[in-house]
Design an enzyme around this catalytic site. Structure first.
Site, PDB file in Angstrom:
ATOM      1  N   GLU A  64     -41.172  25.544  16.986  1.00  0.00           N
ATOM      2  CA  GLU A  64     -40.058  25.537  17.961  1.00  0.00           C
ATOM      3  C   GLU A  64     -40.501  25.938  19.369  1.00  0.00           C
ATOM      4  O   GLU A  64     -39.687  25.933  20.307  1.00  0.00           O
ATOM      5  CB  GLU A  64     -38.930  26.464  17.492  1.00  0.00           C
ATOM      6  N   CYS A  86     -48.462  32.166  16.226  1.00  0.00           N
ATOM      7  CA  CYS A  86     -49.601  32.412  15.328  1.00  0.00           C
ATOM      8  C   CYS A  86     -49.395  31.575  14.075  1.00  0.00           C
ATOM      9  O   CYS A  86     -48.410  31.764  13.354  1.00  0.00           O
ATOM     10  CB  CYS A  86     -49.670  33.893  14.978  1.00  0.00           C
ATOM     11  N   ILE A  88     -51.117  30.491  10.531  1.00  0.00           N
ATOM     12  CA  ILE A  88     -52.188  30.885   9.608  1.00  0.00           C
ATOM     13  C   ILE A  88     -52.264  29.854   8.493  1.00  0.00           C
ATOM     14  O   ILE A  88     -51.227  29.490   7.898  1.00  0.00           O
ATOM     15  CB  ILE A  88     -51.930  32.308   9.057  1.00  0.00           C
ATOM     16  N   HIS A  94     -49.160  22.119   5.902  1.00  0.00           N
ATOM     17  CA  HIS A  94     -48.198  22.562   6.917  1.00  0.00           C
ATOM     18  C   HIS A  94     -48.891  22.999   8.209  1.00  0.00           C
ATOM     19  O   HIS A  94     -48.465  22.665   9.314  1.00  0.00           O
ATOM     20  CB  HIS A  94     -47.407  23.754   6.347  1.00  0.00           C
TER      21      HIS A  94
HETATM   22  C1  DLZ Z   1     -42.973  26.901   7.858  1.00  0.00           C
HETATM   23  C2  DLZ Z   1     -44.048  27.653   8.578  1.00  0.00           C
HETATM   24  C3  DLZ Z   1     -45.261  27.943   7.950  1.00  0.00           C
HETATM   25  C4  DLZ Z   1     -45.567  27.524   6.552  1.00  0.00           C
HETATM   26  N1  DLZ Z   1     -46.206  28.650   8.564  1.00  0.00           N
HETATM   27  C5  DLZ Z   1     -46.004  29.057   9.828  1.00  0.00           C
HETATM   28  C6  DLZ Z   1     -46.995  29.800  10.518  1.00  0.00           C
HETATM   29  O1  DLZ Z   1     -48.061  30.138   9.991  1.00  0.00           O
HETATM   30  N2  DLZ Z   1     -46.722  30.155  11.787  1.00  0.00           N
HETATM   31  C7  DLZ Z   1     -45.554  29.829  12.440  1.00  0.00           C
HETATM   32  O2  DLZ Z   1     -45.376  30.202  13.600  1.00  0.00           O
HETATM   33  N3  DLZ Z   1     -44.603  29.151  11.785  1.00  0.00           N
HETATM   34  C8  DLZ Z   1     -44.781  28.762  10.526  1.00  0.00           C
HETATM   35  N4  DLZ Z   1     -43.815  28.073   9.864  1.00  0.00           N
HETATM   36  C9  DLZ Z   1     -42.515  27.867  10.554  1.00  0.00           C
HETATM   37  C10 DLZ Z   1     -42.471  26.653  11.502  1.00  0.00           C
HETATM   38  O3  DLZ Z   1     -43.134  26.917  12.706  1.00  0.00           O
HETATM   39  C11 DLZ Z   1     -40.999  26.321  11.832  1.00  0.00           C
HETATM   40  O4  DLZ Z   1     -40.360  27.452  12.346  1.00  0.00           O
HETATM   41  C12 DLZ Z   1     -40.228  25.831  10.610  1.00  0.00           C
HETATM   42  O5  DLZ Z   1     -40.899  24.769   9.976  1.00  0.00           O
HETATM   43  C13 DLZ Z   1     -38.795  25.368  11.010  1.00  0.00           C
HETATM   44  O6  DLZ Z   1     -38.883  24.255  11.903  1.00  0.00           O
END
Ligand code: DLZ
Length: 157
Positions: A64, A86, A88, A94
């Site tokens: 976002e 961040c 990971i 994903h």
């Molecule tokens: C879903 C997700 C995953 C698996 N990992 C991270 C991450 O390591 N870092 C991060 O900032 N956001 C992650 N997200 C959330 C996605 O950025 C996002 O907020 C969701 O997919 C909703 O659109």
């Protein structure tokens, strides 16, 4: 140190009085992103930016950041946007989708709005690697992001 942006070493070479910075922070991996935010926030102040000229906005995750950055960069009063996130690596692809989306997304925002939009996003294999870059042995990439924003405003000056 090789591979690092300059960190704060004094006052900026341009007058930052009245320059407004947005910091958009992803809440995912909050312990890391809060440390990066703090690095950026403190660095801007060390460079001469007033607290009241730093506007913080949160978004749910790194994905976002693109829309959050666009909304902030479109505001006339904002001079530069620092994006903090961040990602990971997990067991699924994903990671790749989020990293690719945010890097393209922020590139588009910076070109579309013609304002500095800084990529303060860690993309690491482990949480430990992220923490090493959020105030650990490799410094604080949030601080470096703030320096990059100021240096872009000073571009050509
Ligand atoms: C879903 C997700 C995953 C698996 N990992 C991270 C991450 O390591 N870092 C991060 O900032 N956001 C992650 N997200 C959330 C996605 O950025 C996002 O907020 C969701 O997919 C909703 O659109």
């Amino acid at each position: 140190m090789a591979g690092q942006l300059k960190t704060v070493s004094g006052k900026s070479k341009i007058n930052l009085s009245g320059k407004k910075f947005a910091i958009v922070v992803a809440e995912w991996n909050e312990d890391v992103t809060e440390a990066l935010y703090e690095g950026a926030y403190q660095a801007l102040q060390k460079l001469g930016v007033k607290k009241t000229d730093i506007i913080r906005k949160n978004v749910p995750g790194t994905f976002e950041l693109t829309l959050g950055a666009l909304w902030m960069a479109e505001q006339k009063s904002i001079d530069a946007v620092i994006c903090i996130g961040c990602v990971i690596q997990g067991d699924t692809p994903h990671f790749d989708y989020i990293c690719q989306s945010v890097s393209y997304g922020l590139t588009e925002v910076t070109i579309k709005t013609r304002k500095p939009v800084i990529f303060g996003v860690l993309t690491t294999l482990t949480k430990a690697q992220a923490l090493e870059r959020a105030g650990g042995k490799y410094g604080n990439k949030g601080e470096e992001a703030a320096v990059a924003a100021v240096n872009m405003l000073a571009f050509g000056k």
